[in-house]
Motif scaffolding. Structure first.
Motif, PDB file in Angstrom:
ATOM      1  N   GLY A   1       0.827  -1.198   0.000  1.00 45.17           N
ATOM      2  CA  GLY A   1       0.000   0.000   0.000  1.00 45.17           C
ATOM      3  C   GLY A   1       0.863   1.251   0.000  1.00 45.17           C
TER       4      GLY A   1
ATOM      5  N   PRO B   1      -2.873  -2.260  -0.410  1.00 45.64           N
ATOM      6  CA  PRO B   1      -2.997  -2.043   1.029  1.00 45.64           C
ATOM      7  C   PRO B   1      -3.448  -3.327   1.716  1.00 45.64           C
ATOM      8  CG  PRO B   1      -4.009  -0.242  -0.187  1.00 45.64           C
ATOM      9  CD  PRO B   1      -3.675  -1.298  -1.195  1.00 45.64           C
TER      10      PRO B   1
ATOM     11  N   ASN C   1      -5.815   1.696   6.463  1.00 37.27           N
ATOM     12  CA  ASN C   1      -5.749   0.646   5.448  1.00 37.27           C
ATOM     13  C   ASN C   1      -4.440  -0.138   5.474  1.00 37.27           C
ATOM     14  OD1 ASN C   1      -3.942   2.358   4.174  1.00 37.27           O
ATOM     15  ND2 ASN C   1      -5.067   2.472   2.250  1.00 37.27           N
ATOM     16  N   ARG C   2      -3.567   0.220   6.411  1.00 40.94           N
ATOM     17  CA  ARG C   2      -2.378  -0.592   6.654  1.00 40.94           C
ATOM     18  C   ARG C   2      -2.680  -1.749   7.610  1.00 40.94           C
ATOM     19  NH1 ARG C   2       1.489   3.804   9.046  1.00 40.94           N
ATOM     20  NH2 ARG C   2       2.898   1.995   9.297  1.00 40.94           N
TER      21      ARG C   2
END
Length: 332
Positions: A71, A86, A138-139
């Motif tokens: 990501g 991600p 989103n990590r």
């Protein structure tokens, strides 16, 4: 010939190759490890030469770290390396998310080892919420405890099968943060009981991993005075309640979540119980300050460092093309 003792610090460097001053500094300072960023990366040949130069400068096979999560946070990118989606996106859409995360770790490890990098600052065991700051959300690997643990475990196993040590982060849990710790100090207001059931529990389930990284967060109901990285109470919680006994490094000591000078931050982190200070920006003046205050590793910290390095193993044999095809099928 015995290897020189290493210092309780990890340093970055400024560019694509070490200059003469950096070579001399690394030789004198003897950091435990080095860390690389996009500014240090251009081509596979250049990157391989840089990792060899760093090891040559210190005179030992020191660990070299990178943040290759995927990501937004991936330092090695196309056209020479794969573009990873991600993690939260992959974990929510893959046909078999656990297997896909294992393959992701194994394939990333193959790319890293080919260039001389043997530590990856992943997996994350932070649990995403609706309010998690966009810099992190989103990590993350999921929104539920069980799935985050399963996905993080799989990625760590894939990395280690590929000869790369994983770094568990961000202990004791960054998912509730609503501020970016690169810029500000996030405050977590939930109490111990709630955190122990969720955020802390994720790290407890992964506490056997060899390396970990602290979070620059203020847990106001546990220690209202110091961020976790600088808090003896929080480091004791990480060691005793969460049960993490691996080598514990700070998140980047130059992030704006922390106050005081670079040297003061490092001294507080080490006094709180962190084993290593992580410094990422390659600024020579700051690194010289840290080399003055970060001692040589000794005692329990040295034992944990030796144990972590003993976990470094050669990559297990595999057919990378076959694994790549399987990963592509699972994530298509």
């Amino acid at each position: 010939m015995s290897q020189p003792p290493s210092r309780a610090v990890i340093f970055g460097c400024a560019g694509l190759r070490l200059d003469r001053a950096e070579r001399a500094f690394f030789a004198q300072a003897q950091p435990w490890g080095g860390i690389l960023f996009a500014r240090n990366i251009q081509t596979p040949d250049q990157l391989t030469a840089l990792t060899a130069e760093i090891r040559d400068a210190v005179g030992r096979d020191l660990p070299i770290l990178i943040d290759q999560e995927g990501g937004r946070v991936q330092r090695m990118r196309p056209p020479h390396w794969r573009d990873w989606p991600p993690a939260l996106e992959q974990c929510s859409t893959a046909r078999d998310p656990v297997r896909a995360m294992y393959l992701r770790g194994r394939l990333i490890a193959s790319e890293l080892r080919a260039c001389g990098i043997d530590v990856n600052c992943a997996p994350l065991a932070d649990i995403a919420t609706e309010n998690t700051h966009p810099i992190l959300r989103n990590r993350c690997y999921g929104t539920a405890l069980a799935e985050v643990v399963a996905h993080a475990r799989a990625l760590a196993q894939g990395l280690m099968a590929g000869g790369v040590l994983p770094v568990l982060k961000h202990i004791p849990g960054h998912g509730r943060a609503q501020a970016d710790s690169h810029l500000d100090l996030p405050v977590i207001s939930e109490g111990y009981a709630e955190l122990a059931r969720s955020d802390f529990a994720a790290f407890h389930a992964l506490a056997d991993l060899p390396l970990g990284m602290t979070a620059h967060l203020l847990f106001s109901q546990i220690d209202p005075n110091s961020p976790a990285t600088l808090s003896p109470k929080m480091i004791r919680l990480i060691r005793e309640d969460i049960g993490f006994q691996g080598l514990l490094m700070t998140d980047d000591i130059s992030m704006h979540a922390l106050d005081g000078t670079i040297a003061q931050r490092a001294q507080r982190a080490l006094a709180a119980g962190c084993d290593l200070v992580l410094h990422c920006n390659g600024n020579m003046r700051e690194m010289a300050e840290l080399a003055e205050v970060c001692p040589l590793l000794e005692g329990p910290a040295l034992a944990r460092a030796q144990s972590a390095l003993q976990a470094r193993q050669p990559p297990a044999p595999c057919d990378i093309a076959t694994l790549d095809a399987e990963y592509t099928k699972l994530t298509a």
